[in-house]
Design an enzyme around this catalytic site. Structure first.
Site, PDB file in Angstrom:
ATOM      1  N   CYS A   1      27.998  35.448  40.872  1.00  0.00           N
ATOM      2  CA  CYS A   1      27.626  34.405  41.825  1.00  0.00           C
ATOM      3  C   CYS A   1      28.589  34.491  42.992  1.00  0.00           C
ATOM      4  O   CYS A   1      29.797  34.284  42.828  1.00  0.00           O
ATOM      5  CB  CYS A   1      27.685  33.027  41.173  1.00  0.00           C
ATOM      6  SG  CYS A   1      27.425  31.673  42.338  1.00  0.00           S
TER       7      CYS A   1
ATOM      8  N   ASN B   1      23.141  41.162  39.838  1.00  0.00           N
ATOM      9  CA  ASN B   1      22.028  40.416  39.261  1.00  0.00           C
ATOM     10  C   ASN B   1      20.794  40.698  40.107  1.00  0.00           C
ATOM     11  O   ASN B   1      20.894  41.066  41.277  1.00  0.00           O
ATOM     12  CB  ASN B   1      22.340  38.916  39.169  1.00  0.00           C
ATOM     13  CG  ASN B   1      22.854  38.343  40.467  1.00  0.00           C
ATOM     14  OD1 ASN B   1      22.987  39.036  41.468  1.00  0.00           O
ATOM     15  ND2 ASN B   1      23.143  37.067  40.495  1.00  0.00           N
TER      16      ASN B   1
ATOM     17  N   GLU C   1      16.817  30.404  42.009  1.00  0.00           N
ATOM     18  CA  GLU C   1      17.698  31.149  41.103  1.00  0.00           C
ATOM     19  C   GLU C   1      17.191  31.064  39.667  1.00  0.00           C
ATOM     20  O   GLU C   1      16.860  29.973  39.180  1.00  0.00           O
ATOM     21  CB  GLU C   1      19.129  30.608  41.184  1.00  0.00           C
ATOM     22  CG  GLU C   1      19.805  30.889  42.516  1.00  0.00           C
ATOM     23  CD  GLU C   1      21.315  30.761  42.417  1.00  0.00           C
ATOM     24  OE1 GLU C   1      21.915  31.430  41.557  1.00  0.00           O
ATOM     25  OE2 GLU C   1      21.884  29.974  43.205  1.00  0.00           O
TER      26      GLU C   1
ATOM     27  N   CYS D   1      23.030  30.856  47.713  1.00  0.00           N
ATOM     28  CA  CYS D   1      23.252  31.899  46.702  1.00  0.00           C
ATOM     29  C   CYS D   1      23.941  33.056  47.392  1.00  0.00           C
ATOM     30  O   CYS D   1      23.359  33.696  48.280  1.00  0.00           O
ATOM     31  CB  CYS D   1      21.933  32.340  46.079  1.00  0.00           C
ATOM     32  SG  CYS D   1      22.097  33.716  44.910  1.00  0.00           S
TER      33      CYS D   1
ATOM     34  N   THR E   1      25.081  36.107  46.179  1.00  0.00           N
ATOM     35  CA  THR E   1      24.515  37.425  45.907  1.00  0.00           C
ATOM     36  C   THR E   1      23.132  37.544  46.541  1.00  0.00           C
ATOM     37  O   THR E   1      22.748  38.616  47.029  1.00  0.00           O
ATOM     38  CB  THR E   1      24.424  37.691  44.397  1.00  0.00           C
ATOM     39  OG1 THR E   1      23.666  36.659  43.761  1.00  0.00           O
ATOM     40  CG2 THR E   1      25.800  37.772  43.769  1.00  0.00           C
ATOM     41  N   GLY E   2      22.380  36.438  46.541  1.00  0.00           N
ATOM     42  CA  GLY E   2      21.062  36.457  47.157  1.00  0.00           C
ATOM     43  C   GLY E   2      21.129  36.657  48.657  1.00  0.00           C
ATOM     44  O   GLY E   2      20.269  37.326  49.258  1.00  0.00           O
TER      45      GLY E   2
END
Length: 297
Positions: free
Chosen positions: A75, A176, A228, A237, A239-240
């Protein structure tokens, strides 16, 4: 047990310091605590819990659970808050450079640098080397046999039908899995809560997926909302956001090597990637204390 509530751009978690003592009940205790404490009506409230431990291959370890008790590999907003936590508590003061240190999560080691703020400040800005993006279908993972060209092929603007509507997805893993959908307007009115779960649980994604709905305003600006896996819609987010900028570069929507500002519901993040697959993605953003307290587990 003492805890600290922190957030990065509104992506909020409950943090526990287990650098000296183990979390009660081991892994099962951690899982149950995530479910119980994340509840915003009957618990403390948050997108999950993050436990800070001494690292095995890095200086610190981040153990992260989603609100439904499932483990998450990474995260970006959470790891910035871990960085602020260990910096504020003085755990890095004897390092050669107290403002630079490493944090691991499920074997992946990230380098964090404090770029703005002093110990004890309410808000601290950090840059995180998020590592190189994973673009091979099998490694993301997606249903590799459904990708033209095989499991090593990139998933760029791949058509996916959800309830009769076709979406073009670009898939990236930042530790992820992420499916990025570019839309033609700012996502403020997009039905994220209706469509997001359908992406998350689609059998195209064997480990479920996070889904980003993004609008490219110009060559340096993106607006984004995120669903998520295991949590639902969150205000941000990390990583997003990285995955979205990578996807935008792969599709030629923004420029490689430039700093891209991504506007999220909870605030802004700055992302930079060279466009070369062997190079890391760098994320810069805030981490902020909310409150501290004690809870019985």
């Amino acid at each position: 047990m003492e805890f600290k509530k922190m957030h990065g751009c509104g992506n909020d978690y409950i943090y526990f310091d287990c650098t000296k003592n183990d979390f009660p009940g081991g892994a099962e205790g951690e899982k149950q605590a995530a479910i119980k404490l994340s509840d915003r009506h009957f618990g403390i409230g948050g997108d999950g819990i993050i436990i800070i431990k001494k690292g095995k291959t890095a200086q610190f370890e981040m153990v992260m659970y989603n609100a439904d008790g499932s483990r998450s590999q990474m995260c970006g907003n959470g790891i910035r808050c871990v960085g602020k936590f260990v910096y504020d508590t003085g755990y890095t003061k004897d390092f050669e450079n107290p403002r630079e240190f490493t944090v691991e999560s499920m074997g992946a080691v990230k380098i964090l640098t404090v770029v703005k703020g002093n110990p004890g400040d309410k808000e601290t800005w950090l840059t995180v080397d998020m590592g190189k993006p994973i673009l091979e279908a099998q490694k993301i993972p997606v249903k590799a046999e459904a990708i033209p060209g095989g499991e090593k092929n990139k998933v760029i603007m791949h058509p996916l039908t959800i309830q009769g509507n076709e979406y073009k997805i670009t898939c990236v893993s930042m530790g992820n899995p992420h499916a990025v959908v570019f839309i033609n307007k700012k996502p403020e009115d997009f039905d994220v809560c209706g469509v997001g779960p359908l992406f998350e649980n689609n059998d195209f994604f064997p480990e479920r997926t996070n889904t980003e709905f993004a609008y490219v305003e110009d060559r340096h600006t993106i607006w984004m909302r995120v669903w998520e896996r295991g949590t639902g819609e969150t205000l941000a987010c990390g990583t997003g956001t990285c995955a979205t900028v990578v996807a935008a570069i792969l599709n030629g929507f923004v420029d490689a090597g430039e700093t891209i500002t991504v506007h999220l519901l909870g605030g802004d993040l700055k992302i930079k990637w060279s466009g070369h697959e062997e190079d890391s993605v760098f994320m810069t953003g805030p981490a902020e204390n909310v409150f501290t307290g004690e809870v019985s587990l």
